[in-house]
Design a protein around this motif. Structure first.
Motif, PDB file in Angstrom:
ATOM      1  N   SER A 218     -20.500  -3.193  -3.876  1.00 34.62           N
ATOM      2  CA  SER A 218     -19.916  -4.506  -4.126  1.00 34.62           C
ATOM      3  C   SER A 218     -18.488  -4.485  -3.610  1.00 34.62           C
ATOM      4  CB  SER A 218     -19.929  -4.833  -5.622  1.00 34.62           C
ATOM      5  OG  SER A 218     -19.359  -6.105  -5.869  1.00 34.62           O
ATOM      6  N   THR A 219     -17.942  -5.670  -3.373  1.00 31.90           N
ATOM      7  CA  THR A 219     -16.545  -5.781  -2.972  1.00 31.90           C
ATOM      8  C   THR A 219     -15.712  -6.256  -4.155  1.00 31.90           C
ATOM      9  OG1 THR A 219     -16.733  -8.102  -2.297  1.00 31.90           O
ATOM     10  CG2 THR A 219     -17.286  -6.419  -0.648  1.00 31.90           C
ATOM     11  N   THR A 220     -14.405  -6.161  -4.023  1.00 32.85           N
ATOM     12  CA  THR A 220     -13.518  -6.654  -5.079  1.00 32.85           C
ATOM     13  C   THR A 220     -13.723  -8.149  -5.292  1.00 32.85           C
ATOM     14  OG1 THR A 220     -11.890  -4.967  -4.477  1.00 32.85           O
ATOM     15  CG2 THR A 220     -11.113  -6.792  -5.826  1.00 32.85           C
ATOM     16  N   GLU A 221     -13.946  -8.878  -4.209  1.00 32.85           N
ATOM     17  CA  GLU A 221     -14.157 -10.325  -4.324  1.00 32.85           C
ATOM     18  C   GLU A 221     -15.454 -10.641  -5.064  1.00 32.85           C
ATOM     19  OE1 GLU A 221     -14.622 -14.304  -1.478  1.00 32.85           O
ATOM     20  OE2 GLU A 221     -13.886 -12.414  -0.631  1.00 32.85           O
TER      21      GLU A 221
ATOM     22  N   GLU B 238      -8.714  -3.949  -2.413  1.00 28.68           N
ATOM     23  CA  GLU B 238      -9.595  -4.934  -1.791  1.00 28.68           C
ATOM     24  C   GLU B 238     -10.177  -4.434  -0.475  1.00 28.68           C
ATOM     25  OE1 GLU B 238      -7.654  -8.704  -1.480  1.00 28.68           O
ATOM     26  OE2 GLU B 238      -7.150  -8.789  -3.618  1.00 28.68           O
ATOM     27  N   GLN B 239      -9.411  -3.638   0.260  1.00 26.93           N
ATOM     28  CA  GLN B 239      -9.883  -3.189   1.566  1.00 26.93           C
ATOM     29  C   GLN B 239     -10.563  -1.823   1.543  1.00 26.93           C
ATOM     30  OE1 GLN B 239      -7.283  -3.597   4.889  1.00 26.93           O
ATOM     31  NE2 GLN B 239      -6.735  -5.701   4.432  1.00 26.93           N
TER      32      GLN B 239
ATOM     33  N   HIS C 174     -14.692  -0.996  -1.555  1.00 26.79           N
ATOM     34  CA  HIS C 174     -16.096  -1.204  -1.195  1.00 26.79           C
ATOM     35  C   HIS C 174     -16.572  -0.220  -0.136  1.00 26.79           C
ATOM     36  CE1 HIS C 174     -13.909  -3.497   1.872  1.00 26.79           C
ATOM     37  NE2 HIS C 174     -14.976  -3.394   2.629  1.00 26.79           N
ATOM     38  N   GLN C 175     -15.627   0.473   0.496  1.00 27.49           N
ATOM     39  CA  GLN C 175     -16.002   1.430   1.531  1.00 27.49           C
ATOM     40  C   GLN C 175     -16.115   2.860   1.006  1.00 27.49           C
ATOM     41  OE1 GLN C 175     -14.199   0.715   5.540  1.00 27.49           O
ATOM     42  NE2 GLN C 175     -12.761  -0.577   4.419  1.00 27.49           N
TER      43      GLN C 175
END
Length: 254
Positions: free
Chosen positions: A172-175, A161-162, A165-166
């Motif tokens: 996109s992010t996990t969320e 999760e952290q 996306h980086q």
């Protein structure tokens, strides 16, 4: 818990037109007619406050304390939403290498120090070991010890999760990926089989599984299958109407 609830009760302002105020006002009015009487009463008022004045002082103190407490909680909440921890040096290199290594996006098998050294062959093994424990201290990984001082490292959901996306270039992010999966779920009940949902996403397991796990963390306990299998966090889910409403709210909360 009851004590906590008591502490959270609204702070009521002090009573207006308290009897003490009326008595003090009467005395001040009379003292005004007597030479030096006003000065004496004023001095007495500073040294001996009325119950109403004490109540006001206590109320102002309670308001200040509650305001400061609220500010501290807001700061803590902001800290959670926007972590300020920055990875540097070997810790950063190891995190990026772990994220980009072939994986199914789950905890996976435990990685030994030898496995980690293969990911970063140019880095001193002692520095890699320090970096591994740095990631563990941040809650991004879990380290399990064995006999003889040996240990193994596994990635946690928080890692994906952290970091993803980086470093993964998915834009996109996990969320956000979890919201995409929620939409796909609501479109077709057949996708409650995880393999069908995975196929509909078009993603590799490395991207799908962290997003699916994020979604499972939202859905009430007991909806996901506990069948043991190697491919997904759960082989299927069974959504009730209230679960679907919950997912609609999750999708809307962008």
């Amino acid at each position: 818990m009851n004590d906590d609830l008591e502490d959270r009760k609204p702070i009521k302002p002090p009573e207006r037109n308290h009897p003490d105020d009326k008595v003090r006002s009467f005395i001040e009015a009379v003292a005004g007619e007597v030479p030096l009487g006003g000065a004496v009463v004023k001095l007495a008022g500073e040294l001996i406050p009325t119950q109403a004045q004490k109540a006001r002082t206590d109320w102002e103190g309670a308001i200040s304390e509650r305001t400061n407490e609220h500010s501290e909680r807001l700061d803590q909440h902001a800290q959670m939403l926007a972590p300020t921890t920055t990875l540097v040096g070997p810790s950063l290199d190891l995190a990026v290498a772990l994220a980009r290594a072939p994986s199914d996006g789950m905890a996976g098998r435990g990685l030994t120090i030898d496995d980690l050294c293969k990911l970063l062959p140019e880095v001193d093994p002692k520095e890699i070991e320090k970096a591994a424990f740095d990631l563990n201290a941040l809650g991004l990984t879990g380290i399990q010890r064995a006999f003889g001082g040996h240990w193994s490292l596994r990635l946690k959901q928080k890692f994906y999760e952290q970091l993803d996306h980086q470093v993964m270039g998915w834009e996109s992010t996990t969320e956000l990926d979890a919201r995409t999966l929620a939409n796909l779920l609501l479109e077709d009940e057949e996708r409650e089989r995880t393999s069908a949902l995975h196929a509909a996403s078009g993603w590799e397991k490395r991207r799908f599984n962290p997003a699916f796990q994020f979604l499972l963390n939202i859905i009430p306990e007991g909806r996901a299958s506990r069948e043991i299998q190697p491919d997904y966090p759960s082989s299927s889910i069974c959504l009730l109407d209230e679960d679907k409403a919950l997912l609609r709210r999750f999708i809307a909360a962008r």
